[in-house]
Enzyme design. Structure first.
Site, PDB file in Angstrom:
ATOM      1  N   HIS A  88      -0.567   5.262   7.842  1.00  0.00           N
ATOM      2  CA  HIS A  88      -1.712   4.387   7.566  1.00  0.00           C
ATOM      3  C   HIS A  88      -1.705   3.263   8.595  1.00  0.00           C
ATOM      4  CE1 HIS A  88      -4.603   1.796   5.789  1.00  0.00           C
ATOM      5  NE2 HIS A  88      -3.698   0.842   5.576  1.00  0.00           N
ATOM      6  N   GLU A 120       0.811  -1.218   0.000  1.00  0.00           N
ATOM      7  CA  GLU A 120       0.000   0.000   0.000  1.00  0.00           C
ATOM      8  C   GLU A 120       0.850   1.277   0.000  1.00  0.00           C
ATOM      9  OE1 GLU A 120      -4.246  -0.886   1.705  1.00  0.00           O
ATOM     10  OE2 GLU A 120      -2.786  -0.972   3.322  1.00  0.00           O
TER      11      GLU A 120
END
Ligand SMILES: [Zn+2]
Length: 255
Positions: free
Chosen positions: A101, A82
């Site tokens: 994140h 990601e």
């Protein structure tokens, strides 16, 4: 090189704080920052040699370019799938220096149930109120942000805000420093905890518009001075007995 090392130390402290606060499980989640003087980014690596956030040290960070390509580092540390969450936000927002994140369970519950996070507290925590009154959008999909297009979509949902929720997945926070982004992530988690507990107890009632407005001057002051970021960061570092690295300067010292 000294700047890079100090930045990686700051990033590692951020990971350990988020891990200690149980804001993610096992090795999920990553923290990144723009590398000094360039377009590259240091990001917490995944792969066979990875550490859980609670145990991250400076060795867990690898440099990547804004296409998400690993520039160097050991074979057992790789780019997170990601990485595009990070690169898309850095491309879209030149003022952003750090992106986080993580998968905090309480926040994720709100996205699963489509329950809004309400402004339930005022003087209890003005910085939390500020975050929620600025607005926290939700990215509607639950997939891995594993390519540039999805990264762009997420950055589009985040817009000019400091954080967004990701349905059935987690959160992304962006800030002017590692410390700033870390505190935004922590605040978002605390807002969700307050909302969650209030819903267990009864029918939560948002504070009045008049009371929300009364905090506007405080919010402007907080935004302008950065004093809150410094003192809150010191608090979390001291809580973990971590060396304090001041926001912006990235110079290690004891708090
Ligand atoms: Zn994720």
């Amino acid at each position: 090189m000294a700047d890079e090392n100090a930045l990686k130390e700051s990033l590692a402290v951020s990971c350990r704080i988020l891990g200690k606060l149980n804001m993610t499980k096992e090795p999920s989640g990553h923290v990144s920052a723009r590398a000094p003087g360039g377009d590259n980014v240091f990001i917490k690596a995944r792969g066979r040699g990875e550490s859980g956030l609670r145990f991250v040290t400076a060795r867990d960070f690898i440099p990547v370019d804004l296409n998400g390509k690993k520039l160097e580092g050991p074979a057992e540390l790789d780019v997170p799938q990601e990485v595009y969450i990070h690169t898309a936000i850095y491309r879209a927002r030149p003022e952003i220096q750090s992106v986080i994140h993580v998968h905090p369970l309480t926040v994720v519950l709100f996205t699963i149930c489509d329950v809004p996070l309400l402004p339930l507290t005022g003087a209890y925590d003005p910085s939390a109120l500020r975050l929620i009154t600025e607005g926290v959008p939700t990215y509607p999909r639950s997939i891995l942000i594993s390519n540039e297009g999805l990264g762009k979509d997420l950055a589009g949902v985040l817009g000019s805000q400091r954080a967004c929720l990701m349905r059935g997945h987690g959160i992304t926070a962006a800030g002017s420093s590692v410390q700033d982004a870390t505190l935004t992530a922590i605040k978002l988690n605390e807002i969700a905890e307050v909302n969650y507990r209030a819903r267990l107890l009864g029918d939560p009632r948002p504070i009045s518009d008049e009371d929300i407005k009364s905090f506007m001057p405080t919010h402007e002051r907080m935004k302008a001075s950065g004093a809150y970021v410094e003192s809150a960061w010191r608090y979390y570092c001291n809580l973990l007995d971590e060396p304090v690295i001041s926001p912006g300067s990235e110079k290690p010292g004891r708090g």
